[in-house]
Design a protein around this motif. Sequence first.
Motif, PDB file in Angstrom:
ATOM      1  N   ASP A 118       1.329  -1.557   0.173  1.00  0.00           N
ATOM      2  CA  ASP A 118      -0.208   0.052   0.247  1.00  0.00           C
ATOM      3  C   ASP A 118       0.894   0.929   0.449  1.00  0.00           C
ATOM      4  O   ASP A 118       0.556   2.366  -0.137  1.00  0.00           O
ATOM      5  CB  ASP A 118      -0.966  -0.255   1.461  1.00  0.00           C
ATOM      6  CG  ASP A 118      -1.854  -1.418   1.103  1.00  0.00           C
ATOM      7  OD1 ASP A 118      -2.806  -0.889   0.165  1.00  0.00           O
ATOM      8  OD2 ASP A 118      -2.096  -1.963   2.002  1.00  0.00           O
ATOM      9  N   ASP A 136       4.307   5.161  -3.759  1.00  0.00           N
ATOM     10  CA  ASP A 136       3.535   3.697  -4.173  1.00  0.00           C
ATOM     11  C   ASP A 136       4.032   3.143  -4.721  1.00  0.00           C
ATOM     12  O   ASP A 136       5.216   3.931  -5.430  1.00  0.00           O
ATOM     13  CB  ASP A 136       2.142   4.130  -4.574  1.00  0.00           C
ATOM     14  CG  ASP A 136       1.997   4.907  -5.550  1.00  0.00           C
ATOM     15  OD1 ASP A 136       2.686   5.257  -6.266  1.00  0.00           O
ATOM     16  OD2 ASP A 136       0.544   5.611  -5.888  1.00  0.00           O
ATOM     17  N   TYR A 145       2.434  -2.352   4.264  1.00  0.00           N
ATOM     18  CA  TYR A 145       0.772  -2.953   4.089  1.00  0.00           C
ATOM     19  C   TYR A 145      -0.055  -2.402   4.750  1.00  0.00           C
ATOM     20  O   TYR A 145       0.451  -2.364   6.133  1.00  0.00           O
ATOM     21  CB  TYR A 145       0.910  -4.051   4.145  1.00  0.00           C
ATOM     22  CG  TYR A 145       1.272  -4.928   3.522  1.00  0.00           C
ATOM     23  CD1 TYR A 145       1.190  -5.555   1.291  1.00  0.00           C
ATOM     24  CD2 TYR A 145       2.703  -5.108   2.852  1.00  0.00           C
ATOM     25  CE1 TYR A 145       2.143  -5.646   0.911  1.00  0.00           C
ATOM     26  CE2 TYR A 145       4.073  -5.355   2.051  1.00  0.00           C
ATOM     27  CZ  TYR A 145       3.362  -5.847   1.098  1.00  0.00           C
ATOM     28  OH  TYR A 145       4.135  -6.545  -0.444  1.00  0.00           O
TER      29      TYR A 145
END
Length: 719
Positions: free
Chosen positions: A393, A465, A511
């Motif tokens: 993420d 990202d 994450y």
Amino acid sequence: MKVVVVGVVTLGLPWATQAFAPIPSFGHPTTKNHNVARYATTGDSDGPRNMGGYLDGLSSLPSTETKWKVSEKEEKTEMGKDSVVVEASTATTEKLVEETKDTPSPPKIEIDTSKSRSQRIMEKGSSSGQTGGAGGTSTWDGFVRAEANWSRLKESKAFDYDPKLLRAHQNGVPPPPQFVTTDGASGNAQCWAKLRDVGAGTKELDYDAVVCGGTLGIFYATALQLQLNRGGKQGRVAVLEAGKLKGREQEWNISMKELLELVELGVLSQEDIDAAIKTEFPGCRSGFKNREVTPTKGGYFENGVGYECVTPSVLNLGISPAILLETVSKRFTSLGGVIMEHTPLKGVVVSETNGAALDLGADVEPVTARLVLDCMGNASPVSRQQRYGMKPDGVCCVVGSCAGGFDKETNLIGDIIYTNTEIQDKGENGKLQYFWEAFPVEIGRNGKEPGTSDVKTTYMFTYLDADEKRPSLETLMEDYWDLLPIYQPSIKDPETDLDVKRVLFAFFPTYRDSPLQPEWSRVLAVGDASGIQSPLSFGGFGALTRHLERISNAIVEALEDDCLHKDDLAEINAYTPNLSAAWMFQKAMSVRVGQNVDPKFVNRLLATNFEVMDEMGMDTMMPFMQDVVRIDGLVGSLAKSFVADPTFMPQIVNHVGIPSLVDWIGHVSMMTLYSVLHAAASPVISPFVDSMQDPRKKFQWRRRMEAWKFGSGSDYILP
């Protein structure tokens, strides 16, 4: 491109020419009293390329001004089109000394500048002292491997794969590599045979616990061995390390408060800590500025630039990982622990009733244990299998170096998080806000006074990202070299002014579904492999010291009461709302590809928040700086930030997005609930939990109370 020194004419003392005669190497720092032109380029070059360390030896010319220029002409016999000719001259106000007329020119020296600056610097450095783990390698080959891994991550596509659907291939997607398996039809046959012997009673399990990954795993192993040895018992703990278990040469930075956690556990003594500390300085600066202005007075809206403050006793100790790991390893083995070096792990097979077996290769007997601890970091093959089909993420990319050549007089404190530029527009690669971190090296201890060391570790990092358009690590590294002189104005050109000891590079995927819940019984992820670290930090040692007591106590209780089912182990890596709430901070400090944002957005946001937290005092600032989010500090600082800059709120909401904001509010609400449960419920129910007769229920309730404590940040003892 090749750069060639073709001549030196000295106007001054005859011995001045000797400065150029012995040039054994390139890239050593020149003295700051000499003004040296930095670049030589040709029309087909891809930007400034510096001239290398031609000026070794010029420290013997205290009164001579050195000038360099690039000739327009081109040597056609020995040099091709990718060459430039460099003419050097030294001049003083004295008249030409007659003896120098016949001084022979030094030999021609060819320097290959066809390589990138980063490659040249890394290839000049020593390849000794390489270790495992993030940041453990500093060679060009290691950088190329990291770049390839980063490229693969960016190019990967997320997909759905349901491990509970009993079908190997799902919509054309093959099953994940079976590093961990509970299926007797797969996995190492020797492992299954040994576990069957354990079930038949003809063999015993080799160990109570095996820790895979030794760099930080040795701390978990030592804490476990200490507790399992209580009451005259002899615990059986082993550490498995693919290479040699040793610490890297570069210092780890941490605070004394965090180190004392290891002393309280008995993992280290105060004497051990004192022997490992090589650097000590008062504290670290935090600053957020649209341009470099140091010092900065007043607040963001007063000076129009930014805000900075200094927090004492945060990451202000530099410890030697090599000394620390050697000390802990000796303590571990003296307690009866076993270290297996140069033993790479090939896989794990798990029998819920009999135990776990570790596959060490076809020619090596498997090792069996009641519990396997995965401490192999964010690149763990165990967590990779469990996160099959997922892209991270968020990512924190870090580049930097440890080098000498900085100004000694200003090398007195560290920077924990600092900006001096606006958001950088990298075109199709998206927009990035660059942050800096820096720590002095070898001052304040062992008789080395502040102001005596020119060695400093500097990092440049950014949050982003893993979009396929994101820039390469080499792009970030080249930006680091370009921007370093702005951040550290005592240097002009890093390649010539610095004695680079190590180049640092890594990327840390994070994450949202962290900490990672176990998918298999008898296997538990700890440390960075579990995702327990803050998404804002680089993970590692600081997160370990905070959670080591909680996790080691829970593991020992699990072993003593056979609470090794995945449902029980999941209580150790329980949901922690303050960790989930920290995701909003990373979201606010990053920019999505294609997103339009005010270049000053991040600096305005952080300058305002840090000014408010600084005014609120150490009870607010200290926990946050050590990656602990508490509801009191969070709510108070956000409320005051809104009052300080009320018109900024619409921009914040637009930047992070409504769905992310709603998700964050949910985690903050859970933080509030966990704070209340820890303060009000835990003291009441704790006696009842301790008196429970069912060990499994007792184990689970104790873990829930720990989750309330740590998930609300209540474990942090305020100064």
